[in-house]
Design an enzyme around this catalytic site. Structure first.
Site, short mmCIF file in Angstrom:
data_model
loop_
_atom_site.label_atom_id
_atom_site.label_comp_id
_atom_site.label_asym_id
_atom_site.label_seq_id
_atom_site.Cartn_x
_atom_site.Cartn_y
_atom_site.Cartn_z
N PRO A 23 0.81 -1.22 0.00
CA PRO A 23 0.00 0.00 0.00
C PRO A 23 0.84 1.28 0.00
CG PRO A 23 0.01 -1.00 2.19
CD PRO A 23 0.73 -1.94 1.27
N THR A 54 1.05 -6.11 2.33
CA THR A 54 2.33 -6.12 3.05
C THR A 54 2.36 -4.98 4.07
OG1 THR A 54 3.46 -4.76 1.40
CG2 THR A 54 3.54 -7.14 1.09
N ARG A 56 5.46 -4.36 5.96
CA ARG A 56 6.84 -3.97 6.27
C ARG A 56 7.74 -4.50 5.16
NH1 ARG A 56 5.54 -8.52 9.11
NH2 ARG A 56 6.97 -10.26 8.87
N ASP A 81 8.52 -2.52 -8.90
CA ASP A 81 9.40 -3.66 -9.20
C ASP A 81 10.05 -4.24 -7.94
OD1 ASP A 81 9.15 -3.67 -12.15
OD2 ASP A 81 10.02 -1.67 -11.95
N GLY A 82 10.18 -3.42 -6.88
CA GLY A 82 10.84 -3.88 -5.66
C GLY A 82 10.13 -5.05 -5.01
N GLU A 86 11.43 -8.99 -4.18
CA GLU A 86 11.25 -9.73 -2.91
C GLU A 86 10.66 -11.10 -3.17
OE1 GLU A 86 9.27 -8.25 0.53
OE2 GLU A 86 10.06 -6.22 0.30
N ARG A 191 9.08 11.58 -10.06
CA ARG A 191 10.23 11.59 -9.14
C ARG A 191 11.54 11.38 -9.90
NH1 ARG A 191 10.50 5.42 -6.50
NH2 ARG A 191 12.77 5.60 -6.55
#
Length: 372
Positions: A23, A54, A56, A81-82, A86, A191
């Site tokens: 989130p 998720t 954390r 993509d992170g 994982e 960003r």
């Protein structure tokens, strides 16, 4: 229209999907967008979604590493993509990784960069889109249920880490932009524009040695050594993998093209003569971000690492032109003498000092010698 030569599987109907949602990813709207855009489409396609939110870092890693996956037909990642990084590495830590990695994975763009989602949209022959339109396209691909294979790159570091990467490994300018712009993540994809301008203002040079094994032998390089037991295709020796069943149960695949980092690279590798770089980036998909078509020739399972490096001496203006052209995938047409591109099967990067940020699939990594 499907790419010729690719083989596809089809998800069953009804289909059971475990949806992992971060989130906090991107502008913080992933869960909201899932409920508004994705869930109604999945319901129509007879895909029953169980949502896992998720809480954390590494939460998804632990979930897929320890979960009984037999109850799901597909794992869906609604994030940047992170989170997929994982999930991939969590699956590779399972004792049954070889079977777990056959579970179809789906990426739905919910982050800032969304490089793999943009790549899959590109491979599907869709027009370049972003934001909600990209999310709708990727959800539609999931609803159709076709899945095919994707390359993974095995990375190992001097400190003994072993990582599996689906998108890319970087050092220098591009990685600096990625990590330095984290503080602007609420801006979404903008960003990266702000981060690029900031890093251009303080342009740095990084010292190190880059070596690679070309996918096609380059002129002037000695031929690969012939193993008398190696099979030959098109006149080239193919490295022999250990016969299946000879490795310990659950053992990870061997890095058959690499020698240990403490040894010099083999003689048939190319060592880049320059040792000062602005950036080095090894990418395996077409897109570096939603608006960055870095490797137009890349495909999901082409067996290639698309290696780019920018030598020191490039001007800020030339660098800016390269990134502007990358939005259309025309950066190589600029014929910038400082920019090099080569298709490789393996690479090694040895920084002279622990300077600069390294990234794997957009996640920060300690700066040290690494090969893949």
């Amino acid at each position: 229209c499907l790419p010729a030569g690719d083989s596809y599987g089809v998800l069953p109907r009804p289909c059971r999907a475990l949806v992992l949602v971060n989130p906090q990813s991107g502008a913080g709207r992933a869960l909201e967008d899932f409920q508004a855009v994705v869930q109604p489409m999945l319901a129509e396609a007879d895909i029953a979604a169980t949502v896992f939110v998720t809480e954390r870092p590494h939460h998804a890693h632990e979930k897929v590493r320890d979960e009984d996956l037999s109850q799901w037909d597909t794992l869906v990642i609604m994030s940047g993509d992170g989170l997929l990084h994982e999930v991939v590495n969590g699956l590779m830590e399972r004792p049954d990784w070889a079977d777990a990695m056959k579970k179809p994975l789906c990426i739905l763009p919910g982050g800032s960069g969304n490089a793999l989602a943009a790549s899959i949209n590109y491979y599907a022959g869709n027009d370049h889109v972003a934001k909600k339109k990209l999310l709708t396209n990727c959800t539609f691909i999931l609803c159709k249920g076709l899945h095919t294979q994707m390359d993974l790159v095995s990375l190992s570091t001097a400190s003994g880490k072993r990582l599996f990467s689906f998108l890319g490994f970087g050092w220098g300018f591009i990685s600096d932009v990625d990590i330095d712009s984290e503080k602007f993540r609420r801006l979404g994809n903008a960003r990266f524009t702000l981060g690029t301008l900031q890093c251009l203002a303080k342009l740095r040079v990084y010292q190190g040695r880059l070596s690679y094994l070309p996918a096609v032998p380059e002129q002037g390089t000695p031929p690969a050594p012939r193993d008398p037991h190696a099979p030959v295709t098109n006149g080239k020796a193919v490295p022999v993998l250990p016969p299946s069943g000879t490795e310990a149960p659950g053992a990870l695949p061997t890095d058959s093209l690499l020698v240990p980092l403490c040894q010099p690279v083999p003689a048939h590798w190319t060592v880049v003569p320059e040792e000062e770089f602005v950036t080095v980036y090894a990418i395996y998909q077409s897109h570096l971000g939603t608006n960055l078509l870095m490797a137009p020739a890349a495909r999901l399972n082409d067996g290639c690492i698309h290696l780019f490096y920018l030598k020191a001496g490039v001007s800020r203006l030339a660098l800016l032109k390269i990134f502007l052209a990358m939005a259309r995938g025309t950066h190589l047409d600029l014929n910038c003498p400082h920019l090099r591109y080569v298709r490789v099967r393996a690479f090694r990067l040895e920084p002279r000092a622990a300077a600069g940020i390294m990234t794997v699939d957009g996640e920060a990594l300690a700066c040290e010698p690494v090969q893949g």
